[in-house]
Enzyme design. Structure first.
Site, PDB file in Angstrom:
ATOM      1  N   LYS A  38       0.827  -1.217   0.000  1.00  8.71           N
ATOM      2  CA  LYS A  38       0.000   0.000   0.000  1.00  8.71           C
ATOM      3  C   LYS A  38       0.857   1.260   0.000  1.00  8.71           C
ATOM      4  CE  LYS A  38      -1.641   1.577   4.068  1.00  8.71           C
ATOM      5  NZ  LYS A  38      -1.406   2.978   4.430  1.00  8.71           N
ATOM      6  N   ASN A  39       1.834   1.309   0.913  1.00  8.66           N
ATOM      7  CA  ASN A  39       2.574   2.562   1.093  1.00  8.66           C
ATOM      8  C   ASN A  39       3.572   2.831  -0.032  1.00  8.66           C
ATOM      9  OD1 ASN A  39       1.060   3.057   3.305  1.00  8.66           O
ATOM     10  ND2 ASN A  39       2.619   2.467   4.807  1.00  8.66           N
ATOM     11  N   ARG A 110      -5.126  10.551   3.832  1.00 10.10           N
ATOM     12  CA  ARG A 110      -4.050  11.444   4.268  1.00 10.10           C
ATOM     13  C   ARG A 110      -2.817  11.330   3.366  1.00 10.10           C
ATOM     14  NH1 ARG A 110      -5.138  10.193   8.458  1.00 10.10           N
ATOM     15  NH2 ARG A 110      -6.407  11.945   9.058  1.00 10.10           N
ATOM     16  N   CYS A 134      -4.675  12.515  12.735  1.00 12.22           N
ATOM     17  CA  CYS A 134      -5.520  11.323  12.737  1.00 12.22           C
ATOM     18  C   CYS A 134      -5.371  10.644  14.085  1.00 12.22           C
ATOM     19  CB  CYS A 134      -5.141  10.385  11.607  1.00 12.22           C
ATOM     20  SG  CYS A 134      -3.574   9.587  11.882  1.00 12.22           S
ATOM     21  N   ARG A 139       0.483  14.177  12.577  1.00 15.34           N
ATOM     22  CA  ARG A 139       0.843  14.074  11.151  1.00 15.34           C
ATOM     23  C   ARG A 139       1.196  15.457  10.584  1.00 15.34           C
ATOM     24  NH1 ARG A 139      -1.154   8.740   9.843  1.00 15.34           N
ATOM     25  NH2 ARG A 139       0.291   8.788   8.119  1.00 15.34           N
ATOM     26  N   ILE A 141       3.232  18.619   8.643  1.00 18.69           N
ATOM     27  CA  ILE A 141       3.732  18.745   7.254  1.00 18.69           C
ATOM     28  C   ILE A 141       4.811  19.831   7.146  1.00 18.69           C
ATOM     29  CG2 ILE A 141       1.666  17.868   6.077  1.00 18.69           C
ATOM     30  CD1 ILE A 141       1.671  21.288   5.597  1.00 18.69           C
ATOM     31  N   ASP A 142       5.361  20.258   8.291  1.00 21.36           N
ATOM     32  CA  ASP A 142       6.339  21.356   8.263  1.00 21.36           C
ATOM     33  C   ASP A 142       7.539  21.048   7.368  1.00 21.36           C
ATOM     34  OD1 ASP A 142       6.633  19.407  10.380  1.00 21.36           O
ATOM     35  OD2 ASP A 142       8.358  20.549  11.092  1.00 21.36           O
ATOM     36  N   LEU A 143       7.964  19.791   7.330  1.00 18.62           N
ATOM     37  CA  LEU A 143       9.154  19.459   6.535  1.00 18.62           C
ATOM     38  C   LEU A 143       8.843  19.461   5.038  1.00 18.62           C
ATOM     39  CD1 LEU A 143      10.495  16.574   8.788  1.00 18.62           C
ATOM     40  CD2 LEU A 143      11.251  18.953   8.735  1.00 18.62           C
ATOM     41  N   ASP A 327       4.462   0.456  12.047  1.00 15.21           N
ATOM     42  CA  ASP A 327       3.269  -0.178  11.459  1.00 15.21           C
ATOM     43  C   ASP A 327       3.115  -1.647  11.860  1.00 15.21           C
ATOM     44  OD1 ASP A 327       2.667   2.193  10.278  1.00 15.21           O
ATOM     45  OD2 ASP A 327       3.393   1.659   8.293  1.00 15.21           O
ATOM     46  N   ARG A 419      -8.651  -0.230   4.369  1.00 16.32           N
ATOM     47  CA  ARG A 419      -7.740   0.728   3.727  1.00 16.32           C
ATOM     48  C   ARG A 419      -6.452   0.039   3.290  1.00 16.32           C
ATOM     49  NH1 ARG A 419      -5.738   4.331   7.619  1.00 16.32           N
ATOM     50  NH2 ARG A 419      -4.353   4.665   5.868  1.00 16.32           N
TER      51      ARG A 419
HETATM   52  N1  EPU Z   1       6.493  14.501  10.797  1.00 23.69           N
HETATM   53  C1  EPU Z   1       6.811  15.791  11.155  1.00 23.69           C
HETATM   54  N2  EPU Z   1       6.885  16.743  10.152  1.00 23.69           N
HETATM   55  C2  EPU Z   1       6.649  16.435   8.841  1.00 23.69           C
HETATM   56  C3  EPU Z   1       6.351  15.102   8.493  1.00 23.69           C
HETATM   57  C4  EPU Z   1       6.291  14.138   9.500  1.00 23.69           C
HETATM   58  O1  EPU Z   1       7.008  16.107  12.327  1.00 23.69           O
HETATM   59  O2  EPU Z   1       6.724  17.335   7.997  1.00 23.69           O
HETATM   60  C5  EPU Z   1       6.344  13.462  11.860  1.00 23.69           C
HETATM   61  C6  EPU Z   1       4.905  12.973  11.915  1.00 23.69           C
HETATM   62  O3  EPU Z   1       4.080  13.849  12.679  1.00 23.69           O
HETATM   63  C7  EPU Z   1       5.054  11.600  12.524  1.00 23.69           C
HETATM   64  C8  EPU Z   1       6.417  11.136  12.013  1.00 23.69           C
HETATM   65  O4  EPU Z   1       7.093  12.315  11.548  1.00 23.69           O
HETATM   66  O5  EPU Z   1       5.099  11.668  13.915  1.00 23.69           O
HETATM   67  C9  EPU Z   1       6.330  10.108  10.893  1.00 23.69           C
HETATM   68  O6  EPU Z   1       5.845  10.709   9.754  1.00 23.69           O
HETATM   69  P1  EPU Z   1       6.207  10.244   8.270  1.00 23.69           P
HETATM   70  O7  EPU Z   1       6.144  11.467   7.422  1.00 23.69           O
HETATM   71  O8  EPU Z   1       7.437   9.425   8.220  1.00 23.69           O
HETATM   72  O9  EPU Z   1       4.985   9.306   7.985  1.00 23.69           O
HETATM   73  P2  EPU Z   1       3.982   9.361   6.781  1.00 23.69           P
HETATM   74  O10 EPU Z   1       4.718   9.528   5.512  1.00 23.69           O
HETATM   75  O11 EPU Z   1       2.884  10.295   7.097  1.00 23.69           O
HETATM   76  C10 EPU Z   1       4.139   6.803   6.321  1.00 23.69           C
HETATM   77  C11 EPU Z   1       3.181   5.667   6.233  1.00 23.69           C
HETATM   78  C12 EPU Z   1       2.690   5.300   7.611  1.00 23.69           C
HETATM   79  C13 EPU Z   1       3.892   4.919   8.464  1.00 23.69           C
HETATM   80  C14 EPU Z   1       4.879   6.088   8.507  1.00 23.69           C
HETATM   81  C15 EPU Z   1       6.135   5.785   9.297  1.00 23.69           C
HETATM   82  C16 EPU Z   1       2.114   6.024   4.110  1.00 23.69           C
HETATM   83  C17 EPU Z   1       0.890   6.324   3.360  1.00 23.69           C
HETATM   84  N3  EPU Z   1       2.038   6.057   5.418  1.00 23.69           N
HETATM   85  O12 EPU Z   1       3.405   7.893   6.863  1.00 23.69           O
HETATM   86  O13 EPU Z   1       1.865   4.157   7.435  1.00 23.69           O
HETATM   87  O14 EPU Z   1       3.456   4.621   9.768  1.00 23.69           O
HETATM   88  O15 EPU Z   1       5.251   6.457   7.151  1.00 23.69           O
HETATM   89  O16 EPU Z   1       6.775   4.690   8.765  1.00 23.69           O
HETATM   90  O17 EPU Z   1       3.136   5.713   3.519  1.00 23.69           O
HETATM   91  C18 EPU Z   1       0.094   2.689   7.898  1.00 23.69           C
HETATM   92  O18 EPU Z   1       0.339   2.125   6.818  1.00 23.69           O
HETATM   93  O19 EPU Z   1      -0.689   2.203   8.752  1.00 23.69           O
HETATM   94  C19 EPU Z   1       0.749   3.969   8.201  1.00 23.69           C
HETATM   95  C20 EPU Z   1       0.326   4.784   9.149  1.00 23.69           C
END
Ligand code: EPU
Length: 441
Positions: A38-39, A110, A134, A139, A141-143, A327, A419
């Site tokens: 999925k991811n 998301r 969520c 979650r 998005i600052d980065l 995960d 999902r």
């Molecule tokens: N974060 C920040 N700033 C940012 C982006 C992220 O502080 O700009 C923090 C988030 O708040 C969070 C952490 O960094 O606490 C992890 O975020 P990341 O961006 O790595 O996660 P993601 O891309 O939103 C993906 C997977 C998640 C998985 C995470 C970590 C997808 C669609 N989702 O999320 O998958 O847990 O990476 O490996 O790829 C799932 O499949 O159940 C799932 C939640």
């Protein structure tokens, strides 16, 4: 399924909705074929926005998240043709008719926020709804924002939307240091940089296999990305006309594979997962070995068997890949409830990913939760009851607990499960589980 009758009484928490009915305490045995990840799939779909030609993705599982992403891409003007039976998805972004992704669509998925990077790179502007938090955390998005600004986009966040513009110019290659190796930020920025002028280096990038898959896909299309899978990714920008449509098969889902391996040990069974890349699961396999599991690892399959005297506890801490994946934390927590001895499970990626603990304790586990650390004392028995998963992996973890428990467990929260797990019930039935899905209608 005979003997598994729906006897629920509707109350506020457990209403008229689909649920799993599981009669547990029975070892899983057999083989299960793992689906596409999925991811990874969702990001390949977003990456197709960069390519002015037809992309064919294979091994695309019919998950609700995939279907929602199709809706979003169609809204942007992409032509999407999904053959669910054959798991082949064709995407054609020769034309893009909208740079706008509304709240109604983005809020359903998301992960769709990763369309921002490719959209602004190709169209020089984009307006995408903020994804919001969520159940598992904020979650942020600052980065994503900082990185796109460094690439030369101007971003405004207003009324719940991110509006990005480059004033008609290409993004400009640059060095971007990520404070934390976020998956989503790495993906968004890597995709944006594909069409930037010059060279971009993403430092402290996420190293997950899904990042490597995305880079491999883009390189097959004609992008020039090096270093994916390491902490420094270098992207030499190309023009959109250098990108061409290709056929690409998505990598297998390591989290789905991990879920079935954990379920195999948790039920004291013997399970083989097929169509996997074993080294993507190194952290999990090491922990399962610590628990005493017998593992046989081959090129693209893993067998897990349980020693006669059961399994012991272990400690885990979720960290960035190649560390233990967040995960798989809820599934592992479920396993450890019935281990011999004590275990400590620490969640370091998300602020709030322990909702399953309260439900596991309602099934008879002994877990103390404090400051995102779960102290688990193994018990000899779980007992089935109604439980609710509040996110995808929590629901999977509770299903595993149901497979371990005596009596019948009713698992709610299947909108989350749908999902991310394809044919979850059928695959477990194939392993001999007494599980069925009771439909609300
Ligand atoms: N974060 C920040 N700033 C940012 C982006 C992220 O502080 O700009 C923090 C988030 O708040 C969070 C952490 O960094 O606490 C992890 O975020 P990341 O961006 O790595 O996660 P993601 O891309 O939103 C993906 C997977 C998640 C998985 C995470 C970590 C997808 C669609 N989702 O999320 O998958 O847990 O990476 O490996 O790829 C799932 O499949 O159940 C799932 C939640």
């Amino acid at each position: 399924m005979q003997g598994l009758k729906d006897s629920s009484i509707t109350d506020n928490n457990f209403g008229q909705e689909d649920k799993l009915l599981i009669r547990g305490d029975k070892p899983l045995r057999g083989e299960v074929i793992i689906s596409g990840a999925k991811n990874a799939v969702l990001k390949l779909m977003a990456a197709a926005i960069l390519v002015p030609g037809e992309v064919t993705l294979q091994n695309v599982p019919p998950l609700n998240d995939v279907l929602k992403m199709v809706e979003i891409l169609e809204f942007l003007g992409g032509k999407c043709n999904y053959n669910k039976e054959r798991e082949i998805l064709k995407l054609d972004f020769s034309d893009i008719t909208s740079i706008y992704a509304p709240y109604e669509l983005v809020s359903k998925l998301r992960a769709s926020f990763v369309i921002l990077g490719p959209l602004v790179a190709r169209m020089h502007e984009a307006k995408v709804s903020l994804p919001g938090g969520c159940q598992i955390g904020s979650r942020k998005i600052d980065l994503h924002k900082k990185g796109l600004e460094k690439l030369g986009a101007k971003l405004d966040i207003e009324h719940g939307y991110v509006e990005a513009t480059t004033n008609g110019k290409n993004l400009q290659g640059c060095e971007i240091y990520l404070d934390i190796p976020s998956n989503g930020a790495t993906e968004n920025l890597m995709m944006a940089a594909v069409l930037a002028d010059g060279i971009t280096v993403i430092q402290n990038a996420a190293k997950d296999p899904e990042i490597v898959d995305l880079a491999d896909f883009l390189n097959t299309c004609g992008a020039r990305i090096k270093g994916a899978g390491t902490q420094n990714i270098t992207i030499e920008g190309v023009s959109k006309y250098q990108l061409k449509g290709v056929t690409y098969s998505c990598l297998p889902d390591r989290i789905e594979a991990g879920t079935f391996l954990i379920a195999g040990l948790a039920t004291k069974g013997n399970v083989t997962v097929k169509n996997v890349v074993p080294h993507h699961l190194d952290a999990l396999l090491s922990k399962l070995k610590d628990c005493g599991a017998d593992l046989t690892i081959q090129d693209n399959s893993i067998n897990i068997a349980t020693p006669i005297d059961g399994y012991t506890g272990t400690d885990i801490n979720t960290v960035w890949y190649p560390g233990f994946p967040t995960d798989l934390q809820p599934q592992m927590a479920a396993l450890l409830t019935m281990s011999q001895g004590a275990s400590i499970v620490k969640e370091s990626i998300f602020e709030d990913r322990f909702s399953h603990v309260y439900e596991l304790n309602r099934m008879g586990s002994s877990i103390n939760l404090n400051n995102n650390i779960a102290n688990i004392t193994g018990v000899t028995e779980l007992s089935g009851t109604k439980v609710r998963g509040t996110d995808l992996r929590a629901t999977a973890g509770l299903a595993i607990a149901g497979l371990m428990a005596k009596g019948v467990t009713e698992v709610y929260g299947l909108d989350h499960l749908d999902r991310g797990y394809s044919k979850f019930v059928e695959k477990l039935q194939g392993l001999g589980a007494e599980i069925t899905r009771a439909s609300a209608n």
